[in-house]
Enzyme design. Structure first.
Site, PDB file in Angstrom:
ATOM      1  N   HIS A  45       3.216   5.145  -8.933  1.00  0.00           N
ATOM      2  CA  HIS A  45       2.181   6.118  -9.281  1.00  0.00           C
ATOM      3  C   HIS A  45       2.356   6.711 -10.675  1.00  0.00           C
ATOM      4  O   HIS A  45       1.790   7.770 -10.960  1.00  0.00           O
ATOM      5  CB  HIS A  45       2.173   7.256  -8.252  1.00  0.00           C
ATOM      6  CG  HIS A  45       1.745   6.822  -6.881  1.00  0.00           C
ATOM      7  ND1 HIS A  45       0.457   6.416  -6.596  1.00  0.00           N
ATOM      8  CD2 HIS A  45       2.430   6.718  -5.718  1.00  0.00           C
ATOM      9  CE1 HIS A  45       0.371   6.088  -5.318  1.00  0.00           C
ATOM     10  NE2 HIS A  45       1.552   6.254  -4.759  1.00  0.00           N
ATOM     11  N   GLU A 149       3.335   3.111   5.568  1.00  0.00           N
ATOM     12  CA  GLU A 149       2.430   4.208   5.228  1.00  0.00           C
ATOM     13  C   GLU A 149       0.978   3.918   5.585  1.00  0.00           C
ATOM     14  O   GLU A 149       0.067   4.456   4.957  1.00  0.00           O
ATOM     15  CB  GLU A 149       2.551   4.524   3.731  1.00  0.00           C
ATOM     16  CG  GLU A 149       2.471   3.308   2.817  1.00  0.00           C
ATOM     17  CD  GLU A 149       2.822   3.614   1.377  1.00  0.00           C
ATOM     18  OE1 GLU A 149       2.794   4.789   0.983  1.00  0.00           O
ATOM     19  OE2 GLU A 149       3.127   2.657   0.635  1.00  0.00           O
ATOM     20  N   ASP A 175       0.257   9.247   2.546  1.00  0.00           N
ATOM     21  CA  ASP A 175      -0.554   8.032   2.573  1.00  0.00           C
ATOM     22  C   ASP A 175      -1.037   7.729   3.983  1.00  0.00           C
ATOM     23  O   ASP A 175      -2.192   7.334   4.185  1.00  0.00           O
ATOM     24  CB  ASP A 175       0.253   6.841   2.041  1.00  0.00           C
ATOM     25  CG  ASP A 175       0.062   6.625   0.551  1.00  0.00           C
ATOM     26  OD1 ASP A 175      -1.074   6.401   0.133  1.00  0.00           O
ATOM     27  OD2 ASP A 175       1.055   6.686  -0.177  1.00  0.00           O
TER      28      ASP A 175
END
Length: 253
Positions: A45, A149, A175
């Site tokens: 990310h 996730e 998530d």
């Protein structure tokens, strides 16, 4: 000195770490001095790449902190680069099946146990000083941690957690909450039930389980249910929260 993730697990008690998105080696080092035991450098990310990751690996070693790399994907090149630069292991995101978990193991192991590319002059091998013994040592020590996730990962968790060669499993509450349509709330009852069920399955399978938490009460709940290690927060969020706390304390607003 590189800290093996397995050595933290061998202590037999829960331990804390955090995620790092700011590309700040100073934060990694400070976290180690504060008593955190590991940091997960987030390459999924964030904007930075191997150069900054190498700096943070060195910072962790200076503070006796285990540095893991959350690679962007189940990708041979990223996994190889992170391990070659000296990360103690990888967290592989979006693992939905046992086949994906097995592929993560394969990419982290040298032959005959896997298919990781070998180079004698990498930093992880002390630029050649580790000799040929390095390959067997890396196969023993490198941590392979699939990150579950998604609802598909939850459904396949019984098989994922029994994948030979994984070091631990990591659970992604935020998530998972988004994917379940619960608005990103990790404390939603359905999300919490899924997380606690996976922790119980991992405990019964004898596989260490970790997770992310950004709230102390939620973190304590997970640990009380048998979580083995916990990444508390992300450095960017921790910095924001501390700045807001100072503003409130000083200005009363």
């Amino acid at each position: 000195m590189r800290v093996a993730f397995s050595s933290l697990l061998a202590e037999g008690r829960p331990f804390l770490g955090t995620f790092v998105q700011s590309a700040a080696p100073e934060f990694v080092e400070a976290a180690g001095y504060a008593g955190f035991r590991f940091a997960a450098v987030d390459l999924e990310h964030t904007y930075y790449g191997p150069e900054k990751t190498a700096e943070m690996v060195r910072a962790g070693e200076a503070a006796d902190l285990c540095v893991l790399a959350r690679v962007p994907a189940l990708d041979a090149v990223w996994i190889k680069k992170c391990l070659d630069m000296g990360a103690s292991g990888v967290i592989v995101p979006n693992v939905d099946t046992a086949a994906q978990a097995a592929e993560a193991v394969r990419l982290c192991r040298f032959a005959p146990e896997g298919g990781r590319g070998a180079c004698p002059g990498v930093r992880a091998n002390r630029y050649g000083a580790g000799g040929t013994e390095y390959y067997a040592k890396a196969n023993r020590e490198v941590a392979v941690i699939p990150l579950v996730e998604s609802p598909e990962g939850v459904r396949n968790f019984p098989e994922i957690v029994r994948t030979p060669g994984i070091s631990a499993v990591f659970l992604g509450p935020v998530d998972l909450s988004v994917a379940m349509g619960r608005g990103g709330d990790p404390d939603d009852p359905a999300v919490r039930a899924a997380l606690l069920d996976m922790i119980g399955q991992a405990n019964r399978a004898g596989v260490p389980a970790g997770a992310l938490a950004v709230d102390p009460a939620f973190a304590r709940t997970l640990l009380a249910q048998g979580l083995d290690f916990l990444a508390y927060g992300i450095d960017t969020i921790l910095m924001y929260q501390k700045c807001r706390e100072i503003r409130e304390q000083v200005l009363g607003e």
